[in-house]
Design an enzyme around this catalytic site. Sequence first.
Site, PDB file in Angstrom:
ATOM      1  N   GLY A  16      41.911 -16.549  38.530  1.00  0.00           N
ATOM      2  CA  GLY A  16      41.454 -16.585  39.774  1.00  0.00           C
ATOM      3  C   GLY A  16      40.045 -17.598  39.893  1.00  0.00           C
ATOM      4  N   CYS A  33      36.032 -14.841  41.820  1.00  0.00           N
ATOM      5  CA  CYS A  33      36.357 -14.578  40.304  1.00  0.00           C
ATOM      6  C   CYS A  33      37.679 -13.367  40.462  1.00  0.00           C
ATOM      7  CB  CYS A  33      35.823 -15.207  38.942  1.00  0.00           C
ATOM      8  SG  CYS A  33      34.662 -16.727  39.252  1.00  0.00           S
ATOM      9  N   ASP A  34      38.543 -13.445  39.805  1.00  0.00           N
ATOM     10  CA  ASP A  34      39.339 -12.625  39.381  1.00  0.00           C
ATOM     11  C   ASP A  34      39.973 -12.374  38.006  1.00  0.00           C
ATOM     12  OD1 ASP A  34      39.799  -9.279  40.550  1.00  0.00           O
ATOM     13  OD2 ASP A  34      40.950 -10.289  40.287  1.00  0.00           O
ATOM     14  N   SER A  35      39.821 -11.489  37.942  1.00  0.00           N
ATOM     15  CA  SER A  35      40.631 -11.800  35.682  1.00  0.00           C
ATOM     16  C   SER A  35      41.832 -10.020  36.197  1.00  0.00           C
ATOM     17  CB  SER A  35      39.909 -11.170  34.795  1.00  0.00           C
ATOM     18  OG  SER A  35      39.025 -12.892  35.407  1.00  0.00           O
TER      19      SER A  35
END
Length: 214
Positions: free
Chosen positions: A116, A75-77
Amino acid sequence: MRFVLASASPARLSVLRSAGIEPLVRVSGIDEDAVAAALTDPTPSEIVTALAESKAEAVVPAVADEVPDAVIVGCDSMLSTAGEHGPEVAGKPATAEVATQRWKRMAGGTGELLTGHAVVRLRDGRVEARTRDHLSTTVRFAEPTDAELDAYIATGEPLKVAGGFTLDGFGGWFVDGVDGDPSSVLGISLPLTRELLRQVDVSVLSLWESHTTS
C-alpha cells in the site's frame, strides 16, 4: 520540496537512494494492529493501503512544522497467500517458529506481495492534496532444504520483514522470481509512487533536482 519517507524500512530507503532521492525519514510509530482492527471486513489490499495512509498522516504535524513544502510517502506491505478459507495475509513473523511455518507453506508455491502507498502533499505547512493506491506482485518461492531454511531463519532477517522473506538479502537465494514490479517487493514501488506524485502535482524530476543540487 522534500521527500519524506514515513517508514523505518532500510529497504525502502535504499530503493529511493538508488533512484536518486535522499528522503527525510520520519517514523510514524502507529499501532498497526489497532489500525487494522478498526477496519470492517477489509480485503488484504484495503489493509495495506489503510496502514500506509495512517503512517503518512501520523507524521504530518511534525513535518508541517519542520519542512512546510514536502511530500510525505507512507508504505506498508503484506504477503497474501491462499488459505483454507480464502486469502490469508502475513506481516512480519513474530517468532522464528512462525517464520518457519510460513516458509514451509510457501515453499514451491506463489504469493501476492501487496504494498500500500499513500502520499500527502504539504504546501506552506498545510495539506494540499492526498492520494493512495496499492500494487500486487506475484512472488515465486523456491524450495529450500531443511538445513537451508534453518540457517535462513537463524539469520533473523525473515522476522523483520513482511511475509518473512526479502529479495535484497539472504532471502533472495530462495525466491525463484517475481511477476510484476520488483521494487514493490522491496517495499516501495517506484512506478506507482511516481504516478501518485503526479496526482498531487509533483514531478519526480523536481525531487531528483533537489537531491543533486543539495
